[in-house]
Design a protein around this motif. Structure first.
Motif, short mmCIF file in Angstrom:
data_model
loop_
_atom_site.label_atom_id
_atom_site.label_comp_id
_atom_site.label_asym_id
_atom_site.label_seq_id
_atom_site.Cartn_x
_atom_site.Cartn_y
_atom_site.Cartn_z
N LYS A 126 0.82 -1.21 0.00
CA LYS A 126 0.00 0.00 0.00
C LYS A 126 0.85 1.27 0.00
CE LYS A 126 -3.52 -2.44 2.74
NZ LYS A 126 -2.79 -3.66 3.08
N LEU A 127 2.18 1.10 -0.03
CA LEU A 127 3.10 2.23 0.10
C LEU A 127 4.04 2.31 -1.09
CD1 LEU A 127 4.04 1.83 3.88
CD2 LEU A 127 2.63 3.64 2.87
N PRO A 128 4.51 3.51 -1.43
CA PRO A 128 5.49 3.65 -2.51
C PRO A 128 6.85 3.07 -2.11
CG PRO A 128 5.14 5.76 -1.43
CD PRO A 128 4.11 4.82 -0.87
N ILE A 129 7.67 2.76 -3.08
CA ILE A 129 8.99 2.18 -2.83
C ILE A 129 9.82 3.08 -1.91
CG2 ILE A 129 11.16 1.49 -3.92
CD1 ILE A 129 9.53 0.76 -6.41
N SER A 130 9.69 4.38 -2.07
CA SER A 130 10.48 5.31 -1.27
C SER A 130 10.19 5.22 0.22
CB SER A 130 10.22 6.75 -1.74
OG SER A 130 8.85 7.09 -1.58
N LEU A 131 9.02 4.66 0.59
CA LEU A 131 8.66 4.48 2.00
C LEU A 131 8.71 3.02 2.41
CD1 LEU A 131 5.71 7.02 2.50
CD2 LEU A 131 8.16 7.35 2.90
N GLY A 132 9.43 2.22 1.67
CA GLY A 132 9.57 0.82 2.02
C GLY A 132 8.64 -0.11 1.29
N GLY A 133 7.81 0.43 0.38
CA GLY A 133 6.90 -0.42 -0.40
C GLY A 133 7.65 -1.24 -1.43
N ARG A 134 6.97 -2.15 -2.02
CA ARG A 134 7.61 -3.03 -3.02
C ARG A 134 6.92 -2.90 -4.37
NH1 ARG A 134 5.43 -7.74 -0.10
NH2 ARG A 134 7.57 -8.30 0.44
N PRO A 135 7.69 -3.08 -5.45
CA PRO A 135 7.05 -3.12 -6.77
C PRO A 135 6.09 -4.31 -6.85
CG PRO A 135 9.44 -2.92 -6.95
CD PRO A 135 9.13 -3.27 -5.53
N VAL A 136 4.96 -4.10 -7.48
CA VAL A 136 3.98 -5.19 -7.59
C VAL A 136 4.19 -5.96 -8.88
CG1 VAL A 136 1.52 -5.74 -7.77
CG2 VAL A 136 2.31 -4.00 -6.16
N ARG A 137 4.26 -5.28 -9.99
CA ARG A 137 4.52 -5.98 -11.27
C ARG A 137 5.16 -5.00 -12.25
NH1 ARG A 137 -1.43 -5.82 -11.91
NH2 ARG A 137 -1.45 -7.92 -11.03
N ASN A 138 6.05 -5.55 -13.04
CA ASN A 138 6.73 -4.77 -14.08
C ASN A 138 7.37 -3.49 -13.54
OD1 ASN A 138 5.87 -6.68 -16.01
ND2 ASN A 138 3.90 -5.61 -16.26
N GLY A 139 7.83 -3.53 -12.31
CA GLY A 139 8.49 -2.38 -11.73
C GLY A 139 7.58 -1.24 -11.33
N GLU B 196 4.97 0.60 -8.91
CA GLU B 196 4.64 0.59 -7.49
C GLU B 196 3.15 0.30 -7.29
OE1 GLU B 196 6.46 3.92 -5.12
OE2 GLU B 196 6.93 4.65 -7.11
N GLY B 197 2.85 -0.38 -6.19
CA GLY B 197 1.46 -0.70 -5.90
C GLY B 197 0.81 0.28 -4.95
N GLY B 198 1.58 1.18 -4.33
CA GLY B 198 1.00 2.05 -3.31
C GLY B 198 1.26 3.51 -3.58
N ARG B 199 0.35 4.34 -3.10
CA ARG B 199 0.49 5.78 -3.21
C ARG B 199 0.10 6.44 -1.89
NH1 ARG B 199 2.71 4.41 -7.14
NH2 ARG B 199 2.54 5.19 -9.28
N GLY B 200 0.43 5.80 -0.78
CA GLY B 200 -0.08 6.24 0.51
C GLY B 200 0.81 7.20 1.27
N SER B 201 1.70 7.94 0.61
CA SER B 201 2.65 8.77 1.34
C SER B 201 1.99 9.96 2.03
CB SER B 201 3.75 9.27 0.41
OG SER B 201 3.21 10.07 -0.62
N GLY B 202 0.92 10.50 1.44
CA GLY B 202 0.25 11.65 2.05
C GLY B 202 -0.43 11.30 3.35
N LEU B 203 -1.09 10.17 3.39
CA LEU B 203 -1.74 9.74 4.63
C LEU B 203 -0.70 9.48 5.71
CD1 LEU B 203 -4.26 8.85 6.21
CD2 LEU B 203 -3.88 6.55 5.32
#
Length: 321
Positions: A282-295, A297-304
């Motif tokens: 649920k988080l972007p790579i920059s906040l410890g999230g992981r790529p979901v597919r094809n590089g 990101e699966g998350g965009r939850g940095s604002g929350l």
């Protein structure tokens, strides 16, 4: 003196009673934004507050007992009809509304009027009220009125990290290292007293019917960020002193970002959403999230996350950590 009522565990209803008048005089060592926002420039013709802020003639301490931004906001809402007085060693709590005086242990905070083990004696007897009014005037003579410009100076020092502010001494000792407690309901009740777009943003994402498709993320973020703060208590004063700025928050908090990303990568699996699923998804790579597919990101939850870091830190300060 004659006191005609004794209130045990003052509540938000008690706070409404305290503010049921046109001219409000408060001796409030600790005062926070939630109760201060209940002061209404339409209803309250004059407000005077004696609180724990430094006198303008004194050196500014490294730690403030209140957030000057809360009083600066109050001044911007009221103009000249509000007067803030600094008295850095004041401890008395006295609230007067022209008809009733409240004298006791409750700080002018959401916790002080949150049905906790505090008490307030209430006096409407004219002789008693006049005696307490003289006491207020005596405290007033020992304080110093703070200008809006001076409150702005304190605010700038706080935002720059050159000063910080303390917790209120209201919570029991067992919460000292549990800054945001364990209750979602208690946090959301406190959040509802804060006012503003960012608390509303956080609250909306607890609601499964709000249309944001974020509830799963919030169910991970609340316990996850709470645990992150427990393990990084040194970050709380700085985070609590900030305002959320979407374009610069993470760049201005690089050390926090690195610690948070490492926390999510190593411990994020402990905080799944209500329907399961890892927090990292649920988080972007920059906040410890992981790529979901094809590089991608699966998350965009940095604002929350950023908003909750700030408001859980503020909550921790009021709870005492």
């Amino acid at each position: 003196m004659i006191f005609d009522d004794m209130i045990d565990r003052p509540s938000q209803d008690t706070l409404d009673r305290v503010l049921d008048g046109h001219r409000i005089d408060l001796i409030a060592p600790f005062a926070r934004r939630g109760p201060l926002l209940k002061l209404d420039p339409v209803k309250h013709q004059r407000v005077r507050i004696i609180t724990r802020l430094p006198r303008q003639s004194d050196p500014v301490p490294l730690r403030l007992d209140n957030d000057p931004r809360d009083f600066l906001l109050l001044c911007s809402r009221f103009g000249r009809s509000v007067q803030i007085f600094g008295m850095p060693d004041v401890h008395t709590k006295l609230y007067m509304n022209g008809n009733e005086a409240f004298f006791g242990s409750s700080n002018f905070t959401s916790f002080g009027f949150g049905s906790r083990p505090e008490s307030l004696a209430v006096a409407s007897d004219r002789t008693t009220y006049a005696s307490l009014s003289r006491m207020f005037d005596n405290y007033l003579s020992g304080s110093e009125r703070l200008s809006q410009r001076y409150l702005g100076r304190l605010t700038n020092l706080l935002v720059q990290g050159r000063v910080s502010y303390t917790a209120t001494p209201e919570q029991p000792a067992q919460l000292r290292r549990n800054p945001a407690a364990d209750s979602e309901a208690a946090f959301r009740l406190w959040l509802s007293t804060q006012g503003g777009a960012d608390p509303d943003y956080i609250e909306a994402r607890f609601d499964p019917d709000a249309g944001y498709n974020m509830r799963g993320h919030t169910q991970s973020a609340l316990p996850g960020i709470r645990e992150f703060l427990r393990q990084n208590l040194d970050l709380i004063p700085s985070l609590a002193s900030q305002a959320y700025r979407p374009m610069t928050f993470w760049s201005a908090n690089r050390a926090t970002k690195l610690r948070f990303a490492d926390f999510v990568r190593t411990q994020g699996h402990r905080f799944p959403g209500g329907a399961g699923g890892e927090w990292r998804n649920k988080l972007p790579i920059s906040l410890g999230g992981r790529p979901v597919r094809n590089g991608v990101e699966g998350g965009r939850g940095s604002g929350l996350v950023a908003r909750m870091l700030i408001y859980l830190s503020l909550y921790a300060l009021e709870a005492g950590f």
